[in-house]
Design a protein around this motif. Structure first.
Motif, PDB file in Angstrom:
ATOM      1  N   VAL A  14       1.021  -1.357   0.152  1.00 29.07           N
ATOM      2  CA  VAL A  14      -0.098  -0.089   0.126  1.00 29.07           C
ATOM      3  C   VAL A  14       0.953   1.343   0.183  1.00 29.07           C
ATOM      4  O   VAL A  14       0.211   2.468  -0.164  1.00 29.07           O
ATOM      5  N   ILE A  15       2.109   1.246   0.228  1.00 31.00           N
ATOM      6  CA  ILE A  15       2.949   2.185   0.170  1.00 31.00           C
ATOM      7  C   ILE A  15       3.312   2.771  -1.237  1.00 31.00           C
ATOM      8  O   ILE A  15       3.946   2.023  -2.013  1.00 31.00           O
ATOM      9  N   ASN A  16       2.922   4.022  -1.393  1.00 24.70           N
ATOM     10  CA  ASN A  16       3.171   4.456  -2.920  1.00 24.70           C
ATOM     11  C   ASN A  16       4.540   5.282  -2.783  1.00 24.70           C
ATOM     12  O   ASN A  16       4.610   6.385  -2.539  1.00 24.70           O
ATOM     13  N   GLY A  35      18.070  13.846  -3.560  1.00 22.25           N
ATOM     14  CA  GLY A  35      16.999  13.816  -2.732  1.00 22.25           C
ATOM     15  C   GLY A  35      17.027  13.084  -1.328  1.00 22.25           C
ATOM     16  O   GLY A  35      18.008  12.481  -1.297  1.00 22.25           O
ATOM     17  N   ALA A  36      16.346  13.326  -0.515  1.00 29.00           N
ATOM     18  CA  ALA A  36      16.444  13.034   0.665  1.00 29.00           C
ATOM     19  C   ALA A  36      16.429  11.439   1.029  1.00 29.00           C
ATOM     20  O   ALA A  36      15.711  10.987   0.067  1.00 29.00           O
ATOM     21  N   ASN A  37      16.676  11.161   2.294  1.00 29.78           N
ATOM     22  CA  ASN A  37      16.113   9.681   2.683  1.00 29.78           C
ATOM     23  C   ASN A  37      14.626   9.264   2.106  1.00 29.78           C
ATOM     24  O   ASN A  37      13.944  10.030   2.572  1.00 29.78           O
ATOM     25  N   GLY A  38      14.393   8.194   1.488  1.00 34.30           N
ATOM     26  CA  GLY A  38      12.994   7.758   1.226  1.00 34.30           C
ATOM     27  C   GLY A  38      12.417   8.530   0.182  1.00 34.30           C
ATOM     28  O   GLY A  38      11.248   8.486  -0.098  1.00 34.30           O
ATOM     29  N   ALA A  39      13.075   9.319  -0.571  1.00 38.10           N
ATOM     30  CA  ALA A  39      12.675  10.065  -1.687  1.00 38.10           C
ATOM     31  C   ALA A  39      12.168   9.308  -2.973  1.00 38.10           C
ATOM     32  O   ALA A  39      11.443   9.757  -3.802  1.00 38.10           O
ATOM     33  N   GLY A  40      12.578   7.929  -2.869  1.00 40.15           N
ATOM     34  CA  GLY A  40      12.528   7.150  -3.840  1.00 40.15           C
ATOM     35  C   GLY A  40      13.397   6.620  -4.898  1.00 40.15           C
ATOM     36  O   GLY A  40      13.078   5.909  -6.084  1.00 40.15           O
ATOM     37  N   LYS A  41      14.514   7.306  -4.665  1.00 33.89           N
ATOM     38  CA  LYS A  41      15.681   7.040  -5.678  1.00 33.89           C
ATOM     39  C   LYS A  41      16.014   5.677  -5.830  1.00 33.89           C
ATOM     40  O   LYS A  41      15.973   5.205  -7.225  1.00 33.89           O
ATOM     41  N   SER A  42      16.327   4.874  -4.820  1.00 32.98           N
ATOM     42  CA  SER A  42      16.655   3.408  -5.013  1.00 32.98           C
ATOM     43  C   SER A  42      15.421   2.744  -5.631  1.00 32.98           C
ATOM     44  O   SER A  42      15.842   1.951  -6.545  1.00 32.98           O
ATOM     45  N   THR A  43      14.337   2.961  -5.246  1.00 38.99           N
ATOM     46  CA  THR A  43      13.180   2.466  -6.013  1.00 38.99           C
ATOM     47  C   THR A  43      13.191   2.487  -7.521  1.00 38.99           C
ATOM     48  O   THR A  43      13.030   1.523  -8.206  1.00 38.99           O
ATOM     49  N   ILE A  44      13.431   3.632  -7.951  1.00 46.44           N
ATOM     50  CA  ILE A  44      13.577   3.980  -9.292  1.00 46.44           C
ATOM     51  C   ILE A  44      14.621   3.297  -9.983  1.00 46.44           C
ATOM     52  O   ILE A  44      14.186   2.539 -10.989  1.00 46.44           O
ATOM     53  N   ASP A 160      23.925   3.426  -7.288  1.00 42.29           N
ATOM     54  CA  ASP A 160      23.321   3.533  -6.218  1.00 42.29           C
ATOM     55  C   ASP A 160      24.169   4.060  -4.831  1.00 42.29           C
ATOM     56  O   ASP A 160      24.639   3.055  -4.435  1.00 42.29           O
ATOM     57  N   GLU A 161      24.285   5.184  -4.532  1.00 43.75           N
ATOM     58  CA  GLU A 161      25.043   5.754  -3.145  1.00 43.75           C
ATOM     59  C   GLU A 161      26.442   5.178  -3.492  1.00 43.75           C
ATOM     60  O   GLU A 161      26.973   4.640  -2.553  1.00 43.75           O
ATOM     61  N   PRO A 162      27.195   5.471  -4.549  1.00 45.74           N
ATOM     62  CA  PRO A 162      28.706   4.874  -4.455  1.00 45.74           C
ATOM     63  C   PRO A 162      29.507   5.539  -3.484  1.00 45.74           C
ATOM     64  O   PRO A 162      30.314   4.742  -3.129  1.00 45.74           O
ATOM     65  N   GLU A 192      22.888   9.844  -5.416  1.00 44.29           N
ATOM     66  CA  GLU A 192      23.503  10.168  -4.203  1.00 44.29           C
ATOM     67  C   GLU A 192      22.966  10.980  -3.348  1.00 44.29           C
ATOM     68  O   GLU A 192      22.114  11.820  -3.558  1.00 44.29           O
ATOM     69  N   GLN A 193      23.342  10.809  -2.147  1.00 43.74           N
ATOM     70  CA  GLN A 193      22.955  11.675  -0.978  1.00 43.74           C
ATOM     71  C   GLN A 193      24.091  12.699  -0.886  1.00 43.74           C
ATOM     72  O   GLN A 193      23.944  14.011  -0.124  1.00 43.74           O
ATOM     73  N   ASN A 194      25.321  12.593  -1.240  1.00 43.21           N
ATOM     74  CA  ASN A 194      26.240  13.769  -1.443  1.00 43.21           C
ATOM     75  C   ASN A 194      26.100  14.421  -2.744  1.00 43.21           C
ATOM     76  O   ASN A 194      26.388  14.374  -3.723  1.00 43.21           O
TER      77      ASN A 194
HETATM   78  P1  ATP Z   1      17.436   5.884   0.538  1.00 43.14           P
HETATM   79  O1  ATP Z   1      18.667   6.818   0.106  1.00 43.14           O
HETATM   80  O2  ATP Z   1      16.954   6.024   1.952  1.00 43.14           O
HETATM   81  O3  ATP Z   1      17.647   4.506   0.106  1.00 43.14           O
HETATM   82  P2  ATP Z   1      15.705   6.519  -1.445  1.00 43.14           P
HETATM   83  O4  ATP Z   1      15.315   7.963  -2.124  1.00 43.14           O
HETATM   84  O5  ATP Z   1      16.457   5.454  -2.254  1.00 43.14           O
HETATM   85  O6  ATP Z   1      16.019   6.624   0.124  1.00 43.14           O
HETATM   86  P3  ATP Z   1      13.709   4.465  -1.436  1.00 43.14           P
HETATM   87  O7  ATP Z   1      14.457   3.413  -0.699  1.00 43.14           O
HETATM   88  O8  ATP Z   1      13.475   4.407  -2.884  1.00 43.14           O
HETATM   89  O9  ATP Z   1      14.177   5.800  -1.137  1.00 43.14           O
HETATM   90  O10 ATP Z   1      12.143   4.498  -0.762  1.00 43.14           O
HETATM   91  C1  ATP Z   1      11.052   4.977  -1.060  1.00 43.14           C
HETATM   92  C2  ATP Z   1      10.033   4.916  -0.196  1.00 43.14           C
HETATM   93  O11 ATP Z   1       9.768   3.430  -0.128  1.00 43.14           O
HETATM   94  C3  ATP Z   1      10.169   5.190   1.452  1.00 43.14           C
HETATM   95  O12 ATP Z   1       9.037   5.725   1.872  1.00 43.14           O
HETATM   96  C4  ATP Z   1      10.622   3.724   1.894  1.00 43.14           C
HETATM   97  O13 ATP Z   1      10.224   3.587   3.204  1.00 43.14           O
HETATM   98  C5  ATP Z   1       9.712   2.855   1.257  1.00 43.14           C
HETATM   99  N1  ATP Z   1      10.363   1.560   0.679  1.00 43.14           N
HETATM  100  C6  ATP Z   1      11.541   1.219   0.448  1.00 43.14           C
HETATM  101  N2  ATP Z   1      11.660   0.007   0.110  1.00 43.14           N
HETATM  102  C7  ATP Z   1      10.690  -0.480   0.859  1.00 43.14           C
HETATM  103  C8  ATP Z   1      10.340  -1.931   0.940  1.00 43.14           C
HETATM  104  N3  ATP Z   1      11.048  -3.062   0.642  1.00 43.14           N
HETATM  105  N4  ATP Z   1       8.820  -2.298   1.548  1.00 43.14           N
HETATM  106  C9  ATP Z   1       8.338  -1.050   1.773  1.00 43.14           C
HETATM  107  N5  ATP Z   1       8.447   0.106   1.638  1.00 43.14           N
HETATM  108  C10 ATP Z   1       9.592   0.636   1.186  1.00 43.14           C
END
Ligand code: ATP
Length: 235
Positions: A14-16, A35-44, A160-162, A192-194
């Protein structure tokens, strides 16, 4: 254009996490997502590499939609990811870790040539080729993770965050290496966070916040942008 991400939406249950992101990468560029922690970078990144499936949106690589492809196919088509935290195979030697990167390459002479190129770019990996990869320092493990990705002969490398967790001296070295890899013809998508370092080597960048693109511009423009300075550059 090498890669186009169109209105990408990615959910974890359910998390978008990614809420309609669009951006593109031209051949030969270094493009950075900050972008900050949790912005969605790694997901992309994981969605581009086929590890996650988007809810909607398109990923177009070389004019072909790849959002439904599995990860091995994406690698075979020329996109390699260097994961956050490096994920080195401990218990395997440096050499064996590199071999894992060429798993999908069939041409043996090509593999041999790439080994030579990787060893030339990372002389420390050549020196330590028979050592257990777990005994390398953080910076060396990052080089190994990059070398392993290069063993697949990618056209596009996703980093991803080298610089995460590395001593300052290694951080500079890693960014120099990214520039060199790019000069030699590999297109780079860098997360990058840097943000300062990333934007200083990027042709263009996108600023992400809570799953959306907030700002886009050249590396120079974003470095000079007041909002970016306040939020990400400690200015
Ligand atoms: P970071 O630098 O902390 O990795 P990020 O910008 O790469 O941050 P993501 O890791 O893509 O961000 O996370 C985006 C959102 O998805 C955040 O709200 C995170 O909590 C959530 N999220 C990431 N991985 C999962 C997962 N496996 N299950 C549920 N939620 C997740």
């Amino acid at each position: 254009m090498l890669l186009q991400v169109n209105n990408l939406v990615v959910n974890y249950g359910v998390i978008n996490a990614v809420k309609g992101v669009s951006f593109d990468i031209n051949e030969g560029e270094i493009v950075s997502l900050i972008g900050a922690n949790g912005a969605g970078k790694s997901t992309i990144l994981k969605t581009i590499s086929g590890l996650l499936k988007p809810k909607s949106g398109k990923i177009i690589y070389h004019n072909k939609e790849i959002q439904a492809q599995k990860a091995p196919k994406v690698v075979a088509e020329g996109i390699s990811q260097v994961p956050e935290g490096r994920h080195i195979f401990s218990g395997l030697s440096v050499m064996e870790n590199l071999q894992m990167g060429s798993f999908l390459v069939k041409d043996r002479s090509r593999i041999k040539q790439t080994f030579n190129e990787v060893f030339e770019r990372f002389p420390i990996l050549k020196q330590r080729q028979n050592q257990d990869a777990a005994t390398l320092s953080g910076g060396e493990q990052q080089m190994l993770a990059m070398g392993r990705a290069l063993m697949a002969n990618p056209k596009l490398i996703l980093l991803d965050e080298p610089s995460m967790g590395l001593a300052p001296i290694f951080i500079n070295e890693i960014f120099d290496i990214i520039k060199e890899i790019n000069k030699q013809g590999t297109t780079v998508l860098l997360i990058e966070q840097n943000a300062k370092k990333a934007l200083s080597i990027a042709d263009r960048g996108y600023v992400l916040s809570t799953g959306k693109v907030q700002l886009a511009g050249t590396g120079e423009e974003l470095l000079a942008n007041e909002e970016v300075q306040k939020a990400y550059l400690g200015g």
